[in-house]
Design a protein around this motif. Sequence first.
Motif, PDB file in Angstrom:
ATOM      1  N   GLU A  53     -31.181   6.618   6.129  1.00  0.00           N
ATOM      2  CA  GLU A  53     -30.199   7.579   5.642  1.00  0.00           C
ATOM      3  C   GLU A  53     -30.905   8.682   4.875  1.00  0.00           C
ATOM      4  N   ARG A  54     -30.306   9.855   4.851  1.00  0.00           N
ATOM      5  CA  ARG A  54     -30.924  10.981   4.155  1.00  0.00           C
ATOM      6  C   ARG A  54     -30.142  11.389   2.916  1.00  0.00           C
ATOM      7  N   GLU A  55     -28.842  11.111   2.922  1.00  0.00           N
ATOM      8  CA  GLU A  55     -28.022  11.517   1.784  1.00  0.00           C
ATOM      9  C   GLU A  55     -26.836  10.561   1.690  1.00  0.00           C
ATOM     10  N   LYS A  56     -26.428  10.308   0.448  1.00  0.00           N
ATOM     11  CA  LYS A  56     -25.285   9.444   0.226  1.00  0.00           C
ATOM     12  C   LYS A  56     -24.538   9.895  -1.017  1.00  0.00           C
ATOM     13  N   HIS A  57     -23.228   9.749  -0.986  1.00  0.00           N
ATOM     14  CA  HIS A  57     -22.397  10.168  -2.106  1.00  0.00           C
ATOM     15  C   HIS A  57     -21.592   8.979  -2.613  1.00  0.00           C
ATOM     16  N   ARG A  62     -24.832  11.813  -6.184  1.00  0.00           N
ATOM     17  CA  ARG A  62     -25.348  12.181  -4.865  1.00  0.00           C
ATOM     18  C   ARG A  62     -26.817  11.784  -4.826  1.00  0.00           C
ATOM     19  N   THR A  64     -30.366  11.569  -2.453  1.00  0.00           N
ATOM     20  CA  THR A  64     -31.076  11.974  -1.247  1.00  0.00           C
ATOM     21  C   THR A  64     -32.331  11.129  -1.100  1.00  0.00           C
ATOM     22  N   ASP A  66     -36.081  11.153   1.168  1.00  0.00           N
ATOM     23  CA  ASP A  66     -37.022  11.749   2.103  1.00  0.00           C
ATOM     24  C   ASP A  66     -38.166  10.754   2.292  1.00  0.00           C
ATOM     25  N   SER A  72     -37.034  10.427  -3.646  1.00  0.00           N
ATOM     26  CA  SER A  72     -35.578  10.381  -3.705  1.00  0.00           C
ATOM     27  C   SER A  72     -35.119  11.160  -4.926  1.00  0.00           C
TER      28      SER A  72
END
Lengths: 114, 113
Positions: A53-57, A62, A64, A66, A72
């Motif tokens: 995964e690259r992003e999560k809310h 939030r 991120t 990489d 992160s």
Amino acid sequence: SQQGEEDPQALSIQEGENATMNCSYKTSINNLQWYRQNSGRGLVHLILIRSNEREKHSGRLRVTLDTSKKSSSLLITASRAADTASYFCATDTLFLGGANNLFFGTGTRLTVIP
Amino acid sequence: DTAVSQTPKYLVTQMGNDKSIKCEQNLGHDTMYWYKQDSKKFLKIMFSYNNKELIINETVPNRFSPKSPDKAHLNLHINSLELGDSAVYFCASRNAGGRHEQFFGPGTRLTVL
């Protein structure tokens, strides 16, 4: 060492502002987790992001990830005085037997001024 | 209602003594951990137990020994305490087959004089 590093070490902002904390790590991971620690208390899990995964809310959070840079970030939007705490990233690696081992970063001490 | 509990909350003792910290979780988890947090808030894993077997034993002195009488308990025994053992010790648990998050106890502040 598999320990991660976080920056900044300390962050002070006004209530309502956004807070961004960064985490760098060294090894391959299954997932990366963020935890919060209030003074004198245990750690509380905030959010988990998987390696694919690259992003999560989650609410005002939030995260991120990489994996190419092994980094992160955690963004807390519209901060509140109650967000004052230390925030830790933790990398989750799988060892034999299934006992996932968490390696924690050095933590960011966030102070939100009312 | 407490998910992961530790006793005692504070422990003050003299060098050379032997002490134990108890940990219990009522979450039905099958993996438990012990962490040490030093004065700089650096948190490092010491042990993990899965189904009553020690899976990971980080490079901690053999004066430290985890004991798990059953799946819900993981106690930490420390022999011949040293000044450098002063820290906050956290117990945590996790369900190996479920979510990856760990649930932490409130910590035990150990002070060795």
